[in-house]
Scaffold this active site. Structure first.
Site, mmCIF file in Angstrom:
data_model
loop_
_atom_site.group_PDB
_atom_site.id
_atom_site.type_symbol
_atom_site.label_atom_id
_atom_site.label_comp_id
_atom_site.label_asym_id
_atom_site.label_seq_id
_atom_site.Cartn_x
_atom_site.Cartn_y
_atom_site.Cartn_z
ATOM 1 N N CYS A 160 0.847 -1.200 0.000
ATOM 2 C CA CYS A 160 0.000 0.000 0.000
ATOM 3 C C CYS A 160 0.882 1.248 0.000
ATOM 4 C CB CYS A 160 -0.877 -0.045 1.250
ATOM 5 S SG CYS A 160 -1.810 1.443 1.587
ATOM 6 N N SER A 189 0.772 3.623 1.924
ATOM 7 C CA SER A 189 1.177 4.011 3.293
ATOM 8 C C SER A 189 2.458 3.302 3.725
ATOM 9 C CB SER A 189 0.072 3.688 4.302
ATOM 10 O OG SER A 189 -1.109 4.320 3.939
ATOM 11 N N HIS A 210 4.873 5.619 2.201
ATOM 12 C CA HIS A 210 4.929 6.866 2.982
ATOM 13 C C HIS A 210 5.737 6.665 4.262
ATOM 14 C CE1 HIS A 210 2.409 9.144 0.408
ATOM 15 N NE2 HIS A 210 1.259 8.590 0.729
ATOM 16 N N HIS A 244 0.694 -4.095 5.787
ATOM 17 C CA HIS A 244 -0.504 -4.032 6.640
ATOM 18 C C HIS A 244 -1.770 -4.415 5.895
ATOM 19 C CE1 HIS A 244 -0.231 -0.144 4.591
ATOM 20 N NE2 HIS A 244 -1.549 -0.101 4.690
ATOM 21 N N CYS A 249 -7.006 -3.222 3.854
ATOM 22 C CA CYS A 249 -6.757 -1.770 3.851
ATOM 23 C C CYS A 249 -7.430 -1.100 2.653
ATOM 24 C CB CYS A 249 -5.257 -1.446 3.870
ATOM 25 S SG CYS A 249 -4.951 0.329 3.806
HETATM 26 C C1 CXF Z 1 -2.652 4.352 6.970
HETATM 27 C C2 CXF Z 1 -3.160 5.505 7.734
HETATM 28 C C3 CXF Z 1 -2.031 6.278 8.342
HETATM 29 C C4 CXF Z 1 -1.116 5.426 9.128
HETATM 30 C C5 CXF Z 1 -0.623 4.254 8.349
HETATM 31 C C6 CXF Z 1 -1.753 3.476 7.733
HETATM 32 N N1 CXF Z 1 -3.730 3.625 6.484
HETATM 33 C C7 CXF Z 1 -3.697 2.794 5.458
HETATM 34 O O1 CXF Z 1 -2.921 2.751 4.571
HETATM 35 ZN ZN ZN Z 2 -2.840 0.898 3.488
#
Ligand code: CXF
Ligand code: ZN
Length: 376
Positions: free
Chosen positions: A40, A42, A45, A61, A169
């Site tokens: 994902c 995230s 990120h 996740h 997710c």
């Molecule tokens: C994220 C939301 C912010 C923290 C990490 C996970 N959600 C899904 O990708």
């Molecule tokens: Zn995610």
């Protein structure tokens, strides 16, 4: 037990696929043999520092697998159950879980600790015993994981986990934004800003809800081709000119704007994407902020004059405002009945050894809708 896992050691450093020691589940936890995990934005990120983590950390996740061991006191699950690992936990006991808002579960406050709920880690580097942080309690970039039972949803065992993992997710976040947060009604119009995994899932939610015009916006034409496949009625290639995009939305909707808009990009991009989403809604319309902005960014360029005089609303959405223990099994049914399409969302399958390729693809922006790592 020893397993192979992809460990992150620092900002923008490639993940290291190596042997990790996984401790048995403590009370209230289960061990899951992962069958597959989505990759994902995230996760990326977290690697780029937009969503900072303590290093080393085992990311991932959006997993699905089979329970191989249950800890003391676990009654909801048994060995052999197929489960989705969700990026948020729900304890089922707190005020929020009791009032139909499990995305606000009080356990969420521990998500950034890097530990499980008793404050300890089950993960150690095999070579020297160094402790490794958990990620969102689930750490799915590994052959096995130990997670709290609060982070698991049991699902039917005859469907492909390499597709169902998206329910942990991305799919639930996007589809839920359209169906739970916006409650789209037949004929209503939507603007979808960002057509990755979340946006494509929202398009499916909008289409299934009977939306009229579904206007998909992305910088990458490849993603808009997919958007059409999932039900977008109109597409706009964003050229980093927000005024222009919103003007096109206005033209498509005869000068009105759409009833709803959704921002699905997040990260550092929100100056542009949030402005496009805000400008695209009609008088009295609602913009849903679903993408998670970079933690360092504390403002969004929203015109307060227009917000008041046009009575526009901006609403945050987390995990599609879903009641995920109940909703995920429903999505499994919808998938089985072919009313939602997870198969075409997965545009690439890889092995764990190639996980850095999946991360590079996300950073490139135009190569994939969703990549899935398969362990079996
Ligand atoms: C994220 C939301 C912010 C923290 C990490 C996970 N959600 C899904 O990708
Ligand atoms: Zn995610």
């Amino acid at each position: 037990m020893r397993m192979k896992a992809a460990v992150a050691y620092g900002v923008n450093q490639p993940l290291v696929v190596e042997e990790v020691e996984l401790d048995p589940p403590h009370a209230g936890e289960v061990m899951v043999k992962l069958h597959a995990t989505g990759v994902c934005h995230s996760d990326v990120h977290s690697l780029t520092g937009d969503l900072p983590r303590e290093w080393p950390v085992l990311l991932g996740h959006e997993g699905a697998g089979e329970i191989v061991e249950v800890g003391e006191g676990v009654t909801r699950f048994e060995k052999g159950d197929h489960v989705i690992l969700t990026f948020l936990p729900s304890c089922g006991k707190c005020r929020w879980c009791h009032t139909g808002e499990p995305t606000l579960c009080d356990l969420g406050q521990y998500l950034r600790t890097g530990k499980l709920l008793d404050g300890t880690s089950r993960l150690h580097r095999a070579s020297d015993g160094q402790e490794i942080n958990h990620f969102l309690f689930v750490s799915t970039f590994a052959e096995y994981t130990v997670a709290p039972e609060a982070s698991l949803v049991k699902v039917a065992s005859h469907l492909p986990l390499e597709k169902l993992c998206l329910l942990g997710c991305g799919f639930t976040t996007g589809f839920g934004a359209a169906t739970n947060a916006a409650h789209i009604k037949p004929g209503e119009t939507v603007t979808i800003v960002g057509c990755g995994g979340l946006g494509l899932s929202a398009i499916q939610g909008a289409a299934l809800s009977g939306a009229g015009k579904i206007i998909a916006v992305d910088v990458h034409e490849e993603k808009l081709d997919l958007a059409k496949k999932f039900g977008a009625t109109h597409t706009i290639v964003s050229r980093q000119n927000p005024k222009e995009v919103a003007d096109q939305v206005m033209e498509i909707t005869w000068g009105v704007g759409t009833d709803y808009s959704f921002e699905f990009v997040g990260g550092q991009e929100t100056d542009d994407t949030a402005r496009v989403a805000f400008k695209s809604i009609r008088k009295g319309g609602t913009m849903f902020m679903v993408g998670v902005g970079a933690i360092q960014k504390k403002t969004m360029p929203i015109d307060p004059y227009v917000m008041a005089l046009w009575r526009k609303r901006i609403v945050g959405v987390l995990f599609g405002d879903s009641q995920f223990q109940a909703d995920i099994p429903k999505y499994v049914d919808l998938y089985e009945q072919k009313k939602i399409n997870l198969d075409d969302m997965v545009t690439k399958e890889l092995r764990l050894d190639d996980i850095n390729e999946a991360i590079d693809d996300i950073l490139a922006g135009n190569r994939v809708a969703r990549s899935v790592i398969r362990f079996s």
